[in-house]
Design a protein around this motif. Sequence first.
Motif, PDB file in Angstrom:
ATOM      1  N   TYR A 142      36.702  -3.691  61.946  1.00  0.00           N
ATOM      2  CA  TYR A 142      35.277  -4.029  61.865  1.00  0.00           C
ATOM      3  C   TYR A 142      34.689  -4.091  63.265  1.00  0.00           C
ATOM      4  O   TYR A 142      35.404  -4.217  64.265  1.00  0.00           O
ATOM      5  N   ASP A 143      33.360  -4.015  63.306  1.00  0.00           N
ATOM      6  CA  ASP A 143      32.618  -4.166  64.555  1.00  0.00           C
ATOM      7  C   ASP A 143      32.154  -5.620  64.617  1.00  0.00           C
ATOM      8  O   ASP A 143      31.266  -6.029  63.859  1.00  0.00           O
ATOM      9  N   ASP A 144      32.782  -6.416  65.492  1.00  0.00           N
ATOM     10  CA  ASP A 144      32.488  -7.863  65.476  1.00  0.00           C
ATOM     11  C   ASP A 144      31.120  -8.217  66.048  1.00  0.00           C
ATOM     12  O   ASP A 144      30.708  -9.379  66.016  1.00  0.00           O
ATOM     13  N   SER A 145      30.387  -7.212  66.550  1.00  0.00           N
ATOM     14  CA  SER A 145      29.024  -7.494  67.029  1.00  0.00           C
ATOM     15  C   SER A 145      28.031  -7.476  65.871  1.00  0.00           C
ATOM     16  O   SER A 145      26.880  -7.890  66.025  1.00  0.00           O
ATOM     17  N   PRO A 162      29.605  -3.989  58.702  1.00  0.00           N
ATOM     18  CA  PRO A 162      30.406  -3.950  59.933  1.00  0.00           C
ATOM     19  C   PRO A 162      31.763  -3.247  59.798  1.00  0.00           C
ATOM     20  O   PRO A 162      32.420  -2.982  60.791  1.00  0.00           O
ATOM     21  N   PHE A 163      32.193  -2.961  58.547  1.00  0.00           N
ATOM     22  CA  PHE A 163      33.578  -2.519  58.341  1.00  0.00           C
ATOM     23  C   PHE A 163      33.781  -1.038  58.647  1.00  0.00           C
ATOM     24  O   PHE A 163      32.925  -0.201  58.344  1.00  0.00           O
ATOM     25  N   THR A 164      34.949  -0.721  59.235  1.00  0.00           N
ATOM     26  CA  THR A 164      35.341   0.666  59.505  1.00  0.00           C
ATOM     27  C   THR A 164      36.589   1.023  58.687  1.00  0.00           C
ATOM     28  O   THR A 164      37.348   1.908  59.064  1.00  0.00           O
ATOM     29  N   ILE A 165      36.769   0.337  57.573  1.00  0.00           N
ATOM     30  CA  ILE A 165      37.921   0.552  56.694  1.00  0.00           C
ATOM     31  C   ILE A 165      37.495   1.495  55.569  1.00  0.00           C
ATOM     32  O   ILE A 165      36.420   1.311  54.988  1.00  0.00           O
ATOM     33  N   LEU A 205      44.372  -6.176  52.851  1.00  0.00           N
ATOM     34  CA  LEU A 205      44.792  -4.870  53.374  1.00  0.00           C
ATOM     35  C   LEU A 205      46.285  -4.654  53.173  1.00  0.00           C
ATOM     36  O   LEU A 205      46.728  -3.548  52.862  1.00  0.00           O
ATOM     37  N   GLN A 206      47.061  -5.716  53.363  1.00  0.00           N
ATOM     38  CA  GLN A 206      48.509  -5.577  53.194  1.00  0.00           C
ATOM     39  C   GLN A 206      48.876  -5.205  51.762  1.00  0.00           C
ATOM     40  O   GLN A 206      49.790  -4.413  51.531  1.00  0.00           O
ATOM     41  N   LYS A 207      48.129  -5.755  50.796  1.00  0.00           N
ATOM     42  CA  LYS A 207      48.418  -5.442  49.397  1.00  0.00           C
ATOM     43  C   LYS A 207      47.907  -4.053  49.003  1.00  0.00           C
ATOM     44  O   LYS A 207      48.548  -3.328  48.255  1.00  0.00           O
TER      45      LYS A 207
END
Length: 797
Positions: free
Chosen positions: A199-202, A209-212, A272-274
Amino acid sequence: MSKATTTDRQSPGPHVADSHDVIRVHGARENNLRDVSIEIPKRRLTVFTGVSGSGKSSLVFDTIAAESQRLINETYSAFLQGFMPNLARPEVDVLDGLTTAIAVDQQRMGSDPRSTVGTATDANAMLRILFSRLGTPHIGPPGAFSFNTASVSASGGFTVDRGADKTRTEKVSFSRTGGMCTHCEGRGTVSDIDLTQLYDDSKSLSEDPFTIPTYTGDGWVVRVIAESGFFDKEKPIRKYTKKERHDFLYREPVKVKINGVNLTYEGLIPKLQKSFLSKDRESMQPHIRAFVDRAVTFTRCPDCDGTRLSELARSSKIGKVNIADACAMEIRDLAEWVRGLDEPSVAPLLTKLRHTLDSFVEIGLGYLSLDRASGTLSGGEAQRTKMIRHLGSSLTDVTYVFDEPSIGLHPHDIQRMNNLLLRLRDKGNTVLVVEHKPETIAIADHVVDLGPGAGTAGGTVCFEGTLEGLRGSGTVTGRHLDDRAKIKATVRKPTGALEIRGASANNLQGVDVDIPLGVLTVITGVAGSGKSSLVHGSIPTEEGVVAIDQTPIRGSRRSNPATYTGLADPIRKAFAKANGVKPALFSANSEGACPTCNGAGVIYTDLAIMQSVATPCEECEGRRFEASVLEYRLGGRDISEVLAMPVAEAEEFFGSGEARTPAAHKILERLADVGLGYLTLGQPLTTLSGGERQRLKLATHMGDKGGVYVLDEPTTGLHLADVEQLLGLLDRLVDSGKSVIVIEHHQAVMAHADWIIDLGPGAGHDGGRIVFEGTPADLVEAGSTLTGEHLAAYVGA
């Protein structure tokens, strides 16, 4: 004791049961087969040949093996059939004389992170029993040595009602000892996630914000996070308090209500792990895999040192060997260790375990270890691993079906595979083999050649009979059967070198080698000598290196060559531009889909325990699009007519005139270059043969920008005639300024190389060294390696 008497008299003639000595196929029409009728002798080895896409697999796997499996399933109760796959009857008029079919195909084995060679073949299960009986100190039952079993303990109480207001509370406890490492959960590796790639924390949650992949602003996953009530949607993530940050990243699952719907909120990392990290990397879709490679670093688990097992499981030993040590041994070494054990109390177990391990060695896989992840096996290794359970089987009169068992085998190893096929036949079994290699065709009792071409130009039986008859038949296979590529008179000069120093991946023994650039380099050696470890494990996968491995292309019945190669996008945009409408209208998976069949072209009717029935959609007549979309035209054709075009016709169509579309034409040129000019653009990927899928993948990657191409056995699934076309393609790549590195066993590719790097001399710990570097001519002249001997015999030197 009475004894039966026999009457010595002349037999009246053959028994009626002996008349069923053929498998009779009449009117087979599966996929591209055109009313094929044939009789296949039982208890013989029959090899099916023909160009890639001619219909071999359609006849052997999709007709004969599929119908045998369907008939076996029908012998079970209706209740059990409800849990089985519903197999449709193949498109065939008559199938007589079938026996139980066991299909051993090229499909990769399960790629679950916890699946290994040992778990896939029952060898691990036998080792666990062995250590639970003989290991000291004794730590528990076989489950205590399983990395798939976690240790569990629980306690509580329950109330016993004895009537008349008499109740008593009894305390109970439960515990189970498992062998799973608690840190990596039996995977052997742990992941370190780069938060900046997530994610972009700004940005705040309201600013997407997510890049997933799949985490889009209007999707449910993001809505659950944003509307959970734990965060201010307008607050940038970098300004979260310590508690907010913990809830955002690591919070345990908790129920939340969003718009009146009960949903589960969970921290980003466990989610994400799952969803991503519990899957094997090779089974991921390309864009998911790219994200995981970018965001996640996998390292060996520090607690179990990659063994997957708990400290307790590793503490129990037989002699000085624990179960992790045993699984890490090469199987041939493990077989010797097991042979040295002499304990009468487990004698039957030791006998069975020895037989299983010896079968690995016999089939040429003694260089593997039981802890090798099954998803990392090549197609050939996976197929031979599946054969293990059939060697030594007491079953007879079974039909064994093999799909190119010589894949991944060095010429030196093919004879051993041939002997195994003959052993299965000699036990009274029918062996059906789809094969291209002349060495395996040579051992056939009966040969069936399909063709004459591929796709719609194939699907007929061109020849059936003996090997000598095939040679004189004049068919494509007959003409090319004795083809031998010649050693190049002159080779290209390298323009540079790719330096590899101290390579030690898997069995490599500190290899130093310079791979020449600007030429065609072939990496060869016996199976397990370290070829893939050298290339895939040591060549940096930086910008400019395009790696095309053996992983199969994935796709549903809605996927086709147009969607897989990216050809569909420029075609849709061209239609949209010509008609002033949205591109989505020209997708059968989007707005343009027929509303009745949802763009499938067929209606599937579920008949419970009976097979589903597929009937062409009456609304769109199988064209997949709604009627209004088919009114839009480009160059006089509607979208369904374009998708029905063969590649060769579409290349001409999009190359000039009103329909001229350079982006589409470029992709079609690549498809034609790899010999797929006969495929229709809309043909489902599920109907393509292994060779067609390999070439489709090659054509797709040819569009990638890069100066170095790395190909892993590109001749897989290719007919002798198709290999010539592949060599021409490789030459064109090199002549255009590319460097091509090929891992290959096919002697024609070796003979055509500019430079050969031969690994060996053996497999596993007997390999991992460079035994030859030089030109093919030098290799033949030296004759100092197994590869050199076989290449010399191939070219007649």
